[in-house]
Design an enzyme around this catalytic site. Structure first.
Site, PDB file in Angstrom:
ATOM      1  N   LYS A 165       0.813  -1.217   0.000  1.00 45.21           N
ATOM      2  CA  LYS A 165       0.000   0.000   0.000  1.00 45.21           C
ATOM      3  C   LYS A 165       0.849   1.271   0.000  1.00 45.21           C
ATOM      4  CE  LYS A 165      -4.112  -2.204   1.634  1.00 45.21           C
ATOM      5  NZ  LYS A 165      -3.601  -3.599   1.784  1.00 45.21           N
TER       6      LYS A 165
HETATM    7  C1  LIG Z   1      -4.242  -4.683   1.203  1.00 49.07           C
HETATM    8  C2  LIG Z   1      -3.451  -5.937   1.090  1.00 49.07           C
HETATM    9  C3  LIG Z   1      -3.803  -6.972   0.199  1.00 49.07           C
HETATM   10  C4  LIG Z   1      -5.061  -6.919  -0.668  1.00 49.07           C
HETATM   11  O1  LIG Z   1      -4.951  -6.011  -1.725  1.00 49.07           O
HETATM   12  P1  LIG Z   1      -6.258  -5.472  -2.492  1.00 49.07           P
HETATM   13  O2  LIG Z   1      -5.799  -4.373  -3.349  1.00 49.07           O
HETATM   14  O3  LIG Z   1      -7.187  -5.004  -1.406  1.00 49.07           O
HETATM   15  O4  LIG Z   1      -6.819  -6.629  -3.261  1.00 49.07           O
HETATM   16  C5  LIG Z   1      -2.985  -8.084   0.118  1.00 49.07           C
HETATM   17  N1  LIG Z   1      -1.885  -8.210   0.906  1.00 49.07           N
HETATM   18  C6  LIG Z   1      -1.528  -7.244   1.777  1.00 49.07           C
HETATM   19  C7  LIG Z   1      -0.338  -7.462   2.631  1.00 49.07           C
HETATM   20  C8  LIG Z   1      -2.278  -6.072   1.901  1.00 49.07           C
HETATM   21  O5  LIG Z   1      -1.907  -5.125   2.789  1.00 49.07           O
END
Ligand SMILES: *Cc1c(COP(=O)(O)O)cnc(C)c1O
Length: 438
Positions: free
Chosen positions: A89
Site C-alpha cells: 500500500k
Molecule cells: C491490502 C493488502 C492486500 C489486498 O490487496 P487489495 O488491493 O485489497 O486486493 C494483500 N496483501 C496485503 C499485505 C495487503 O496489505
C-alpha cells in the site's frame, strides 16, 4: 476524491495507451516509468510538477528498483514491500500524499482525512501523509485488535498532523463510525473531510506502474502471468488496467483466502456476500471488494441498464448475478483460486525448504494459487504484498527455525507512542475532529 457525488466509483472515460513505445523505456528508472504511465491520465498537474511529485514519492523506498523482481525457484516474486511500512500500500499512498499536498497548495485549501483501519492501510496512509502541509489525518483502529507491530507503526509517528485514535469497539464499529460521520453532509463540507480508501482512483493508477516494471525486468517477454493476493480487488484491478493499456499479461491469477466471494463469482457469475472469516492473511479478510464494481462497469460497457441492475441488486440484497455469457469469452484472462490457512502455511514451508525464500502469508496465498492456475509456457510472477516480518506469530508457527526480522520493525521497539482514546460514539468523534481539525 474517493467516491463520485452519486456514490459510485470514478473511472476514466477511456483507458489510454502509453504515449511512448514501451520498448523505449527498457532502461528507465521506476520514477521515469511512473511518469510516462501517469502522463496520459493527468492533465491538471504541470509535467514538471508531476515529475517532482513522482521522484519524491519513490525516494522513500529502500531498494533502488523500488519493486525488485526476484527469482524464487523456477518462478518470480515481485517485492512490493520496500516502502516505509513494508506493505504494498505504500506504493500508492506515498504518491497520493504528495498529490494531495500539491493540489491543496495550488487551491489554497485544506483537508481533514478520516480513515478506519484493521491494520495495514492505516499505517501506510499515516506514512504517506505525515508532515504534509494543510492536511490533518485521523485514523481509527479498534483498541487492542490490531497486531502490536501494526499499532506501533501508527502510534510512534509524532508529526503533529497525525492522530491515531483507538476506538473502544471492533473494526466494524470503526467503519460504522466512519460512514456515520461522512453521512453528515454539512459536517463533511465544513470540515472538508476526505478519504484515502482503496477506491481512490489515484491509488489504482499508481499500482499499474509495477506491472510495467515486471515486463521490463523480465526482459520484455511475449507474454507473462501474474498471481495477486486479493482482498479489495485494488491490486489486481490495476493489473487489468495495465493489460488494457497494452501490456501482455496473459493470465490474471486472482488468489483469495477462505473469503472467496470473487472466486465464486468467476466460477458461477453469482456475487454474494458471506460472513467474513478471520484467516492468517488478515489484509484479505474482506467480503465486499470495493473496486470490483469498476470491473463490472467495463464488462457491461454501454449496457448501463444491466450494470445498474447488478449494482442495485447487490446493494439491496447482498447478492447479484451476471449471465456468464455477458463475461468476455476468456474472462479477460482472470482465473481464480481460493487457498486455505493450511495450504498457506504449507506453501511457506515448502518454498523455504526448496529455495530458502521466506514468504509472508499473503504472498503465500498468491503463490499457491499461481502454481495451481499457471500456464506452464510463460513466466509466472507472484506479487509479494508484505514483508514476512510484519507477521511474526504466523511465521513462528510456519517456520520456527527461521529468523524473520526487519530493521524498520526492530527500530519501533521502545519508541514513545501517542494515541487518543474515543468511545464508540460518533458525536464524540466529531467533537474530537472539530477541536483539532483546521
Ligand atoms: C491490502 C493488502 C492486500 C489486498 O490487496 P487489495 O488491493 O485489497 O486486493 C494483500 N496483501 C496485503 C499485505 C495487503 O496489505
Amino acid at each position: 476524491m474517493g467516491l463520485g457525488s452519486d456514490g459510485g466509483l470514478l473511472v476514466p472515460e477511456r483507458i489510454p495507451s502509453l504515449e511512448r513505445n514501451i520498448r523505449d523505456l527498457s532502461g528507465a528508472s521506476y520514477s521515469e516509468l511512473a511518469f510516462e504511465i501517469f502522463k496520459p491520465y493527468i492533465d491538471d498537474i504541470a509535467e514538471r510538477d508531476l515529475r517532482q511529485i513522482v521522484d519524491k514519492s519513490y525516494s522513500n523506498f529502500s531498494d533502488s528498483k523500488v519493486t525488485p523482481l526476484v527469482q524464487v525457484g523456477e518462478d518470480y516474486v515481485l517485492e512490493l514491500f520496500h516502502g516505509p511500512t513494508l506493505a504494498f500500500k505504500d506504493i500508492a499512498l506515498q504518491f497520493l500524499g504528495n498529490v494531495f499536498e500539491h493540489i491543496l497548495n495550488q487551491q489554497n485549501t485544506f483537508l481533514n482525512v478520516l480513515g478506519a483501519t484493521s491494520g495495514d492501510t492505516g499505517s501506510a496512509a499515516i506514512a504517506g501523509l505525515k508532515g504534509k502541509k494543510n492536511i490533518n489525518v485521523f485514523i481509527m483502529f479498534p483498541e487492542g485488535k490490531t497486531s502490536s507491530v501494526q499499532e506501533k507503526q501508527m502510534t510512534t509517528v509524532m508529526d503533529s498532523n497525525i492522530h491515531s485514535i483507538a476506538i473502544d469497539g471492533s473494526f466494524d464499529d470503526c467503519q460504522s463510525l466512519l460512514k456515520e460521520v461522512f453521512r453528515d453532509v454539512s459536517f463533511k463540507e465544513d470540515l472538508k473531510l476526505g478519504a484515502v480508501n482503496s477506491v481512490n482512483w489515484a491509488r489504482v493508477l499508481a499500482q499499474t506502474v509495477y506491472y510495467f516494471s515486471i515486463y521490463i525486468q523480465l526482459g520484455m517477454p511475449r507474454a507473462f502471468q501474474v498471481a495477486v493476493p486479493t482482498g479489495n480487488f485494488g491490486n489486481i484491478f490495476s493489473a487489468y488496467v495495465a493489460k488494457q493499456m497494452g501490456l501482455p499479461i496473459e493470465r490474471l491469477i486472482l488468489a483469495t483466502n477462505q473469503n472467496d466471494i470473487l472466486h465464486r463469482f468467476f466460477e458461477t457469475g453469482l456475487y454474494r456476500r458471506n460472513k467474513v472469516c478471520f484467516t492468517s492473511s488478515p489484509a484479505m479478510d474482506i467480503q465486499v471488494a470495493s473496486n470490483f464494481e469498476r470491473y463490472i462497469f467495463y464488462v457491461y460497457q454501454s449496457r448501463i441498464d444491466k450494470f445498474k441492475r447488478f449494482i442495485n441488486s447487490f446493494e439491496s440484497s447482498g447478492s447479484a448475478k451476471i449471465d456468464l455469457s455477458d463475461l468476455p469469452s476468456n474472462n479477460d484472462g482472470f482465473v481464480t483460486s481460493s487457498v486455505s490457512d493450511m495450504e498457506t502455511i504449507k506453501r511457506i514451508r515448502l518454498t523455504y525448504e526448496r529455495t530458502g525464500y521466506i514468504l509472508d502469508p499473503h504472498t503465500a496465498v498468491g503463490l499457491d494459487a499461481g502454481l495451481r492456475k499457471r500456464n506452464n509456457e510463460i513466466p509466472l510472477v507472484t506479487l509479494a504484498t508484505a514483508h514476512p516480518a510484519k507477521f511474526p506469530s504466523l511465521l513462528e508457527e510456519a517456520l520456527p527455525e527461521a529468523q524473520v526480522s526487519h530493521p524498520i520493525i526492530e527500530s519501533l521497539e521502545g519508541l514513545p507512542t501517542r494515541k487518543s482514546h474515543i468511545k464508540n460514539d460518533s458525536s464524540a468523534l466529531k467533537e474530537f475532529i472539530e477541536t483539532i481539525g483546521h
